[in-house]
Design an enzyme around this catalytic site. Structure first.
Site, short mmCIF file in Angstrom:
data_model
loop_
_atom_site.label_atom_id
_atom_site.label_comp_id
_atom_site.label_asym_id
_atom_site.label_seq_id
_atom_site.Cartn_x
_atom_site.Cartn_y
_atom_site.Cartn_z
N ASP A 86 -64.87 33.65 41.77
CA ASP A 86 -66.09 32.94 42.14
C ASP A 86 -65.86 31.44 42.08
O ASP A 86 -64.97 30.96 41.37
CB ASP A 86 -67.24 33.28 41.18
CG ASP A 86 -67.64 34.74 41.26
OD1 ASP A 86 -67.37 35.37 42.30
OD2 ASP A 86 -68.21 35.24 40.27
N1 URA Z 1 -65.82 38.82 38.09
C1 URA Z 1 -66.76 37.89 38.34
O1 URA Z 1 -67.93 38.11 38.08
N2 URA Z 1 -66.39 36.73 38.89
C2 URA Z 1 -65.10 36.42 39.16
O2 URA Z 1 -64.81 35.33 39.64
C3 URA Z 1 -64.13 37.40 38.90
C4 URA Z 1 -64.52 38.59 38.37
#
Ligand code: URA
Length: 240
Positions: free
Chosen positions: A110
């Site tokens: 993310d």
């Molecule tokens: N899980 C998440 O919620 N975000 C990420 O960036 C990676 C795994």
């Protein structure tokens, strides 16, 4: 295999195709000792090509470990936000030794997640790392707000129901520290669904405030690697 000289230069130096054409036109390129200005000239691996006096080698497959900072997209390009490929281009040492085309991040973190991200042009390796059938482990450090459910680790181990959409595969949850307001967790998944760690944590009563990936398969993020730093790594460091 013979290739056009301008293509060969842009694939094996930090130059784009149009920068390669300009370098050719200004006499910065030699082929087997003679200045060559024609981009359409056919060259193969056995020809000695130089750019500004430096020999160009076929770069082939590259593997880069990036400690992704928050605020950067795990994408190849974006009209609004900086992407991880923009970060590569901003690092002179990496830029010089990378092909300009064909690089991509293996999976996504993310925008607000930090940590281990592999960038490569090796599509087979990427497929093997991301394929659900291969069960490659991804480990995260999550700092969360709220009070963790007492049975959180057991529910993760069984495979937790996420919203109404899916039941996650069994995952490992280890509590690093906790009190009634917050906790720090280590979580190991073998899947990579959208916001998966955040959504799984939500199911056990806590909200992720800070998330960092610290391992992908065999590859561990070095503890002393600064956020935003990147380096070339060997394929074996990823596959073991
Ligand atoms: N899980 C998440 O919620 N975000 C990420 O960036 C990676 C795994």
């Amino acid at each position: 295999m013979a290739d056009r000289l301008d293509k060969f230069i842009s694939e094996n130096s930090g130059l784009t195709r149009s920068e390669a054409k300009k370098a050719l036109a200004s006499g910065r390129v030699t082929v087997n000792g003679a200045v060559c200005k024609k981009g359409e000239t056919k060259v193969s691996e056995s020809d000695r090509v130089t750019l500004d006096g430096n020999g160009l080698k076929v770069i082939g497959q590259v593997y880069i470990l990036l400690n992704k900072p928050a605020g950067v997209l795990s994408a190849t390009e974006d009209t609004r936000d900086r992407t991880v490929l923009d970060l590569l281009k901003e690092d002179p040492e990496i830029r010089e030794s990378c092909p300009r085309n064909g690089l991509f991040p293996v999976g996504r973190l993310d925008k607000d997640t930090e940590g281990l991200l592999i960038i490569t042009n090796d599509g087979v390796l990427s497929h093997n790392l991301l394929s659900p059938a291969k069960h490659v482990e991804k480990e995260y450090l999550a700092v969360c707000d709220g009070e963790l459910a007492k049975d959180a680790a057991d529910r993760f181990a069984e495979g937790i129901q996420v919203g109404e959409e899916y039941k996650a595969k069994p995952a490992k949850l280890t509590v690093v520290s906790e009190n009634e307001n917050e906790c720090t967790l280590k979580i190991v998944l073998t899947e990579g669904r959208f916001h998966q760690v955040k959504r799984m944590c939500h199911e056990v009563g806590v909200e992720v405030r800070y998330l960092k990936r610290i391992r992908f398969g065999e590859l561990v993020l070095p503890e002393d690697m600064p956020v935003g730093a990147m380096k070339f790594i060997d394929k074996k460091e990823i596959t073991g």
